[in-house]
Design an enzyme around this catalytic site. Structure first.
Site, PDB file in Angstrom:
ATOM      1  N   GLY A 254     -16.407  34.186  -1.917  1.00  0.00           N
ATOM      2  CA  GLY A 254     -17.240  33.385  -2.835  1.00  0.00           C
ATOM      3  C   GLY A 254     -18.204  32.422  -2.314  1.00  0.00           C
ATOM      4  CD  GLU A 296     -10.470  39.617   0.592  1.00  0.00           C
ATOM      5  OE1 GLU A 296     -10.679  39.369  -0.761  1.00  0.00           O
ATOM      6  OE2 GLU A 296      -9.330  40.084   0.969  1.00  0.00           O
ATOM      7  N   PRO A 297     -16.201  38.133   2.356  1.00  0.00           N
ATOM      8  CG  PRO A 297     -17.609  37.998   4.188  1.00  0.00           C
ATOM      9  CD  PRO A 297     -16.331  37.988   3.894  1.00  0.00           C
ATOM     10  N   GLY A 298     -18.676  39.041   0.155  1.00  0.00           N
ATOM     11  CA  GLY A 298     -19.480  40.223  -0.517  1.00  0.00           C
ATOM     12  C   GLY A 298     -20.875  40.069  -0.893  1.00  0.00           C
ATOM     13  NE  ARG A 299     -22.004  35.703  -5.666  1.00  0.00           N
ATOM     14  CZ  ARG A 299     -21.782  35.931  -6.952  1.00  0.00           C
ATOM     15  NH1 ARG A 299     -22.859  36.002  -7.641  1.00  0.00           N
ATOM     16  NH2 ARG A 299     -20.615  35.889  -7.723  1.00  0.00           N
ATOM     17  NE  ARG A 340     -24.404  38.029 -10.971  1.00  0.00           N
ATOM     18  CZ  ARG A 340     -24.845  36.844 -10.519  1.00  0.00           C
ATOM     19  NH1 ARG A 340     -26.174  36.698 -10.613  1.00  0.00           N
ATOM     20  NH2 ARG A 340     -24.296  35.749 -10.496  1.00  0.00           N
ATOM     21  CE1 TYR A 344     -19.386  37.220 -15.122  1.00  0.00           C
ATOM     22  CE2 TYR A 344     -20.962  38.174 -13.417  1.00  0.00           C
ATOM     23  CZ  TYR A 344     -19.960  38.233 -14.119  1.00  0.00           C
ATOM     24  OH  TYR A 344     -19.138  39.386 -13.639  1.00  0.00           O
ATOM     25  CB  CYS A 371     -31.927  48.206 -28.953  1.00  0.00           C
ATOM     26  SG  CYS A 371     -33.007  49.598 -29.040  1.00  0.00           S
ATOM     27  CD  GLU A 372     -27.375  44.400 -27.496  1.00  0.00           C
ATOM     28  OE1 GLU A 372     -27.565  43.312 -28.175  1.00  0.00           O
ATOM     29  OE2 GLU A 372     -26.930  45.400 -27.891  1.00  0.00           O
TER      30      GLU A 372
END
Length: 445
Positions: A254, A296-299, A340, A344, A371-372
């Site tokens: 995180g 557990e780093p990912g981002r 994202r 988010y 189309c949004e």
């Protein structure tokens, strides 16, 4: 360039950006756009920084720590190989991610399997290949896994995912440690302790320890300290009652990264030494021995190492109610390659990447072609007033979750992913083709 860009990004005298020694105009010409671009050296360096800083910080205390790359951020077999070569373990959360990690040469014992609703097929495959740990998330899973392990005549290595009640980070959809959500077993209600006992008593489970993850985009080390105290308190209570000491504690990931020039990031070295000191304080307060830790780093590894290249199509000038104006810059991607922003309310930045401009800047919104009306890539950014069809835009910090969450909305073709290093590019994941798209469609008879 600001810290939102990977370390090799440069701008030449004619205004074009290069990454890994490769001009983005060359990348666009060879591989097309939209295009995910990964700075291989930068991503490896970030992985190595977690490995080295956390090993040094915990090593001062005589403790050991393992780094698991949270592959949901971005995974392909070559990235799995990079992580293996940088001496990281890999965390997976599906059968597909497991197979990709194995394909990348990651040793099964260095793989951890997550998930709140693992299928029998996922659990069976994990046991068959011999993954190093399975993070159990429910009493149902404990029972199912015990039975599967008995059937296969193996002992399943497990950790119990604990909901500590410590919440930190960003949007509510990526919060993972408050009570009212799907992940883990509650510390407050006693469910986590009961799960530990159930795993300890199960004939075919090998209880390794406890796991937690308190959120994403975390900037506060105080949250990690509180989480560590609660986890070590649970560990101590379990040992006092059963005489069994849990050898491992996982504090999750995180770690925040910057998405805009004004955004904040949690620096890896600061996190490592701050968390190690926080754990020491928790051990002193709670008592007991130091377990083996893992994170557990990912981002924080993948995110800043990646950017997305787009080609501008249409530019519109829109009058706002307050009398001001906004420039809408439509690109050839959108919510199909970056979910994202709409999911988010994530903030990004962008820059004109293919040339210089002497034009005044204009308040701009980078939008996609879907189309949004919510199909927004960058909500607010200053771009030159002469931004025009054919220009390249670069959006930094998209290495995490861009390709992982990519989709085929409006039958869009998912972009390729290329790695750049030392003036060379190579394809990690090829671009979707129309043949790919139509292959899944059962033709009308």
């Amino acid at each position: 360039m600001a810290s939102v860009w990977s370390s090799s990004v440069k701008r030449s005298s004619d205004g074009a950006i290069s990454v890994g020694g490769v001009d983005v105009r060359e990348l666009a010409a060879e591989h097309g756009t939209p295009l995910y671009v990964v700075d291989e050296a930068d991503m490896r360096a970030r992985a190595a920084a977690f490995r080295d800083h956390f090993s040094a910080a915990f090593g001062r205390k005589g403790a050991e720590v393992d780094v698991y790359y949270a592959s949901k951020a971005f995974l392909c077999s070559q990235v799995a190989r990079w992580m293996r070569e940088e001496d990281l373990c890999v965390d997976v959360a599906s059968l597909g991610e497991l197979e990709i990690a194995l394909r990348g040469g990651v040793a099964p014992q260095h793989i951890g399997l997550h998930g709140n609703n693992k299928s029998d097929a996922e659990l069976r495959r994990a046991l068959e290949v011999g993954v190093g740990r399975i993070i159990v998330d429910s009493f149902t899973e404990i029972e199912v896994l015990d039975a599967l392990a008995a059937e296969l005549s193996v002992s399943a290595p497990v950790m119990v995912r604990v909901t500590t009640g410590v919440h930190a980070g960003g949007h509510e959809y990526i919060a993972t440690s408050h009570e009212d959500q799907k992940f883990g077993l509650s510390l407050a209600t006693g469910a986590a302790y009961e799960a530990l006992v159930a795993c300890h008593d199960a004939a075919n489970l090998n209880l390794l320890g406890i796991h937690t993850h308190i959120g994403s985009q975390i900037l506060s080390l105080a949250a990690f300290q509180e989480s560590a105290e609660r986890m070590l308190g649970l560990r101590g209570a379990f040992t006092a009652d059963t005489g069994a000491e849990l050898p491992e504690v996982d504090l999750g990931g995180g770690y925040a990264i910057a998405y805009t020039e004004t955004g904040e990031a949690l620096e890896t070295r600061d996190a490592a030494y701050g968390i190690a000191d926080a754990v020491e304080a928790a051990v002193t307060k709670v008592g007991g021995t130091w377990p083996r830790f893992s994170i557990e780093p990912g981002r924080a590894i993948a995110g800043p190492a990646g950017m997305t290249l787009y080609t501008v199509g249409v530019v519109k000038q829109v009058q706002l109610e307050d009398g001001g104006g906004r420039q809408y810059v439509a690109v050839d991607g959108g919510m199909s390659d970056n979910m994202r922003t709409i999911t988010y309310q994530a903030e990004y930045t962008a820059t004109l990447a293919s040339r210089l401009s002497d034009a005044e800047s204009a308040l701009s919104r980078v939008v996609g072609k879907h189309c949004e009306s919510g199909d927004v890539v960058v909500r607010d950014v200053q771009l030159p007033h002469d931004t025009a069809r054919g220009d390249l835009l670069a959006v930094p910090a998209t290495g995490a979750y861009g390709r992982s969450m990519a989709n085929n909305y409006n039958a869009a073709l998912r972009p390729a992913v290329v790695a750049v290093r030392d003036g060379q590019s190579k394809v990690l994941i090829r671009r979707d083709t129309l043949d790919d798209l139509l292959r899944w469609d059962v033709a009308a008879e």
